[in-house]
Write a protein that holds these residues in place. Structure first.
Motif, mmCIF file in Angstrom:
data_model
loop_
_atom_site.group_PDB
_atom_site.id
_atom_site.type_symbol
_atom_site.label_atom_id
_atom_site.label_comp_id
_atom_site.label_asym_id
_atom_site.label_seq_id
_atom_site.Cartn_x
_atom_site.Cartn_y
_atom_site.Cartn_z
ATOM 1 N N ILE A 262 0.861 -1.185 0.000
ATOM 2 C CA ILE A 262 0.000 0.000 0.000
ATOM 3 C C ILE A 262 0.894 1.231 0.000
ATOM 4 O O ILE A 262 1.754 1.378 0.876
ATOM 5 C CB ILE A 262 -0.936 0.011 1.222
ATOM 6 N N VAL A 263 0.696 2.103 -0.999
ATOM 7 C CA VAL A 263 1.520 3.309 -1.128
ATOM 8 C C VAL A 263 0.699 4.512 -0.675
ATOM 9 O O VAL A 263 -0.342 4.837 -1.269
ATOM 10 C CB VAL A 263 1.993 3.504 -2.583
ATOM 11 N N ASN A 264 1.160 5.150 0.385
ATOM 12 C CA ASN A 264 0.505 6.361 0.874
ATOM 13 C C ASN A 264 0.990 7.576 0.082
ATOM 14 O O ASN A 264 2.170 7.648 -0.277
ATOM 15 C CB ASN A 264 0.813 6.574 2.362
ATOM 16 N N TYR A 265 0.085 8.503 -0.170
ATOM 17 C CA TYR A 265 0.469 9.724 -0.884
ATOM 18 C C TYR A 265 -0.317 10.918 -0.350
ATOM 19 O O TYR A 265 -1.385 10.779 0.264
ATOM 20 C CB TYR A 265 0.255 9.584 -2.399
ATOM 21 N N LYS A 266 0.265 12.095 -0.574
ATOM 22 C CA LYS A 266 -0.298 13.317 -0.025
ATOM 23 C C LYS A 266 -1.661 13.619 -0.658
ATOM 24 O O LYS A 266 -1.900 13.297 -1.823
ATOM 25 C CB LYS A 266 0.647 14.492 -0.262
ATOM 26 N N PRO A 267 -2.541 14.292 0.110
ATOM 27 C CA PRO A 267 -3.867 14.607 -0.436
ATOM 28 C C PRO A 267 -3.837 15.768 -1.437
ATOM 29 O O PRO A 267 -2.954 16.622 -1.396
ATOM 30 C CB PRO A 267 -4.674 14.984 0.805
ATOM 31 N N THR A 268 -4.774 15.752 -2.323
ATOM 32 C CA THR A 268 -5.049 16.878 -3.222
ATOM 33 C C THR A 268 -6.523 17.232 -3.068
ATOM 34 O O THR A 268 -7.343 16.375 -2.694
ATOM 35 C CB THR A 268 -4.755 16.504 -4.688
ATOM 36 N N LEU A 288 -18.831 22.275 -2.372
ATOM 37 C CA LEU A 288 -18.294 20.945 -2.046
ATOM 38 C C LEU A 288 -16.788 20.906 -2.290
ATOM 39 O O LEU A 288 -16.302 21.417 -3.305
ATOM 40 C CB LEU A 288 -18.988 19.875 -2.908
ATOM 41 N N CYS A 289 -16.070 20.296 -1.344
ATOM 42 C CA CYS A 289 -14.618 20.096 -1.483
ATOM 43 C C CYS A 289 -14.345 18.588 -1.483
ATOM 44 O O CYS A 289 -14.640 17.896 -0.504
ATOM 45 C CB CYS A 289 -13.876 20.775 -0.338
ATOM 46 N N ASN A 290 -13.781 18.105 -2.580
ATOM 47 C CA ASN A 290 -13.414 16.692 -2.691
ATOM 48 C C ASN A 290 -11.897 16.535 -2.569
ATOM 49 O O ASN A 290 -11.130 17.417 -2.977
ATOM 50 C CB ASN A 290 -13.881 16.126 -4.020
ATOM 51 N N THR A 291 -11.471 15.396 -2.051
ATOM 52 C CA THR A 291 -10.037 15.156 -1.878
ATOM 53 C C THR A 291 -9.673 13.746 -2.357
ATOM 54 O O THR A 291 -10.525 12.854 -2.433
ATOM 55 C CB THR A 291 -9.614 15.267 -0.399
ATOM 56 N N THR A 292 -8.387 13.606 -2.705
ATOM 57 C CA THR A 292 -7.803 12.276 -2.926
ATOM 58 C C THR A 292 -6.548 12.189 -2.067
ATOM 59 O O THR A 292 -5.885 13.192 -1.797
ATOM 60 C CB THR A 292 -7.421 12.064 -4.397
ATOM 61 N N GLY A 293 -6.202 10.998 -1.648
ATOM 62 C CA GLY A 293 -5.029 10.799 -0.820
ATOM 63 C C GLY A 293 -5.146 9.483 -0.072
ATOM 64 O O GLY A 293 -6.224 8.906 0.066
ATOM 65 N N LEU A 294 -4.000 8.976 0.379
ATOM 66 C CA LEU A 294 -3.983 7.727 1.125
ATOM 67 C C LEU A 294 -2.932 7.865 2.237
ATOM 68 O O LEU A 294 -1.777 8.264 1.950
ATOM 69 C CB LEU A 294 -3.622 6.551 0.202
ATOM 70 N N LYS A 296 -6.994 7.919 3.684
ATOM 71 C CA LYS A 296 -8.047 8.874 3.332
ATOM 72 C C LYS A 296 -7.919 10.127 4.194
ATOM 73 O O LYS A 296 -7.847 10.050 5.415
ATOM 74 C CB LYS A 296 -9.417 8.239 3.534
ATOM 75 N N PRO A 297 -7.880 11.316 3.555
ATOM 76 C CA PRO A 297 -7.631 12.556 4.303
ATOM 77 C C PRO A 297 -8.817 12.977 5.187
ATOM 78 O O PRO A 297 -9.971 12.623 4.933
ATOM 79 C CB PRO A 297 -7.390 13.589 3.198
ATOM 80 N N ARG A 298 -8.474 13.765 6.197
ATOM 81 C CA ARG A 298 -9.489 14.478 6.986
ATOM 82 C C ARG A 298 -9.682 15.842 6.326
ATOM 83 O O ARG A 298 -8.700 16.537 6.026
ATOM 84 C CB ARG A 298 -9.030 14.645 8.435
ATOM 85 N N VAL A 299 -10.943 16.240 6.105
ATOM 86 C CA VAL A 299 -11.234 17.446 5.311
ATOM 87 C C VAL A 299 -12.151 18.369 6.111
ATOM 88 O O VAL A 299 -13.085 17.905 6.790
ATOM 89 C CB VAL A 299 -11.911 17.091 3.972
ATOM 90 N N LEU A 300 -11.880 19.663 6.001
ATOM 91 C CA LEU A 300 -12.776 20.662 6.612
ATOM 92 C C LEU A 300 -12.595 21.989 5.889
ATOM 93 O O LEU A 300 -11.589 22.210 5.208
ATOM 94 C CB LEU A 300 -12.513 20.811 8.111
ATOM 95 N N SER A 311 -19.267 24.289 8.219
ATOM 96 C CA SER A 311 -18.542 23.260 7.473
ATOM 97 C C SER A 311 -18.973 21.887 7.971
ATOM 98 O O SER A 311 -18.971 21.613 9.168
ATOM 99 C CB SER A 311 -17.029 23.433 7.681
ATOM 100 N N VAL A 312 -19.357 21.044 7.030
ATOM 101 C CA VAL A 312 -19.772 19.670 7.357
ATOM 102 C C VAL A 312 -18.798 18.719 6.670
ATOM 103 O O VAL A 312 -18.643 18.752 5.444
ATOM 104 C CB VAL A 312 -21.209 19.396 6.889
ATOM 105 N N SER A 313 -18.152 17.881 7.475
ATOM 106 C CA SER A 313 -17.124 16.995 6.923
ATOM 107 C C SER A 313 -17.662 15.585 6.725
ATOM 108 O O SER A 313 -18.482 15.082 7.505
ATOM 109 C CB SER A 313 -15.915 16.942 7.879
ATOM 110 N N TYR A 314 -17.177 14.967 5.691
ATOM 111 C CA TYR A 314 -17.479 13.574 5.362
ATOM 112 C C TYR A 314 -16.159 12.853 5.061
ATOM 113 O O TYR A 314 -15.138 13.501 4.843
ATOM 114 C CB TYR A 314 -18.410 13.497 4.135
ATOM 115 N N PRO A 315 -16.168 11.525 5.038
ATOM 116 C CA PRO A 315 -14.916 10.830 4.670
ATOM 117 C C PRO A 315 -14.468 11.210 3.260
ATOM 118 O O PRO A 315 -15.161 10.971 2.286
ATOM 119 C CB PRO A 315 -15.302 9.350 4.741
ATOM 120 N N GLY A 316 -13.346 11.908 3.183
ATOM 121 C CA GLY A 316 -12.798 12.284 1.888
ATOM 122 C C GLY A 316 -13.404 13.521 1.274
ATOM 123 O O GLY A 316 -13.032 13.908 0.159
ATOM 124 N N SER A 317 -14.289 14.212 1.974
ATOM 125 C CA SER A 317 -14.886 15.428 1.401
ATOM 126 C C SER A 317 -15.461 16.275 2.527
ATOM 127 O O SER A 317 -15.576 15.834 3.672
ATOM 128 C CB SER A 317 -15.998 15.084 0.403
#
Length: 339
Positions: A262-268, A288-294, A296-300, A311-317
């Protein structure tokens, strides 16, 4: 003439000894001293004595030492043949039930014996001992009809003379092939993008030593060497993530274990609106703000360095709801993602 006759009788007795041994082995013989020759026949007598006594070596490779003293006190020293093992088996690994043949070659010897773990090997239904001479080389053969676990261990072959002088070979091993076994990995392997990932095949065992191969999607990957326990991936990319196989194989079989990289990488981040929006305070907007990363990023959403009130946060967004605004609510809103 009398002295030559006495010498001939002595040589004849030793020739009988040669015919009895049939091996050309010379034990220590007492020195034969020639009588003092007259000055006129000194050289001729000594030459004849030397030629005759050289023939008493019976054609073997044993060296005859030169005359030690002057003519009038000349003596000859005899030595025993130097028997030795000149060719012995090396370590061997065979399958259970295989036929095994060992050859041990010795010079100037009358017998070759065998030992397993220090104990003599005797002929029986499963073990055959034989010997075949050729010139001054004797080849002793040990044949095992069907390999069993009792035949495993350290062997030594020993060459012997009629006088009981022995020369053992260096020990050599006979082992039964055992199929490889690989310890199952307990968890996936994680690596950060651009770093180095090292996959390790844990504790592979087997006889003989297994050859290791790393495979991905059925394609062998390059390792440092065939017995390397590790597959090293430098400057790892997220495309390198996925399943890998470590396959260990030898003459007895093979074993395969699966590994997950498993390769972790920074979120975008990406948003559903452009960088700047303008709308009346009487209206409302949802961004809406969407993210990618491993992982899975915390977003706010943040406003003036703090989490935005709506601000309402969801897994990855994360969602920013803009409603009931006043003129003071204008400014820079940021979507922040971290892992």
């Amino acid at each position: 003439a009398a002295w030559h006759s006495a010498t001939f009788r002595r040589i004849s007795r030793r020739r009988v000894y040669k015919e009895r041994t049939q091996r050309g082995i010379v034990s220590h013989l007492p020195p034969i001293d020639p009588p003092t020759p007259s000055p006129t026949s000194q050289n001729a007598s000594l030459s004849l004595w030397r030629r005759k006594h050289r023939r008493m070596a019976f054609g073997t490779a044993c060296p005859v030492q030169p005359l030690l003293l002057a003519y009038l006190t000349a003596t000859m020293t005899w030595t025993a043949c130097g028997q030795k093992v000149i060719s012995a088996p090396s370590d061997r690994v065979v399958r259970l039930g295989d036929k095994v043949v060992f050859d041990c070659k010795a010079e100037d010897s009358v017998s070759v014996t065998w030992r397993l773990n220090g104990n003599p090997v005797h002929p029986d239904d499963s073990h055959t001992l034989s010997a075949s001479p050729k010139g001054n080389v004797l080849t002793g053969t040990l044949t095992i009809a069907s390999m069993t676990s009792k035949d495993e261990g350290s062997y030594v072959c020993t060459a012997s003379t009629m006088a009981g002088v022995q020369d053992p070979s260096n020990p050599f091993r006979l082992d039964i092939a055992k199929p490889p076994s690989i310890e199952t990995p307990t968890s996936p392997l994680y690596a950060n993008e651009s770093n180095t990932a090292v996959l390790v095949c844990r504790s592979p065992v087997g006889v003989p030593t297994p050859r290791l191969a790393w495979l991905r999607n059925g394609v062998e990957q390059t390792a440092k060497d065939a017995t390397s326990l590790a597959l090293t991936i430098s400057n790892v990319r997220r495309s390198a993530a996925g399943p890998y196989e470590c396959k260990a194989s030898n003459m007895a079989g093979s074993d395969t274990e699966n590994f997950q990289l498993i390769v972790n990488y920074k979120p975008t981040v990406s948003t559903s609106v452009s960088d700047s929006i303008t709308f009346p305070v009487t209206q409302s907007r949802t961004i809406l703000c969407n993210t990618t990363g491993l992982p899975k990023p915390r977003v706010l959403w943040s406003y003036k360095g703090k989490k935005a009130a709506k601000s309402v946060s969801y897994p990855g967004s994360a969602t920013l709801v803009l409603s009931g605004l006043s003129m003071n609510d204008g400014g820079a809103y940021m979507c922040v993602a971290e892992n």
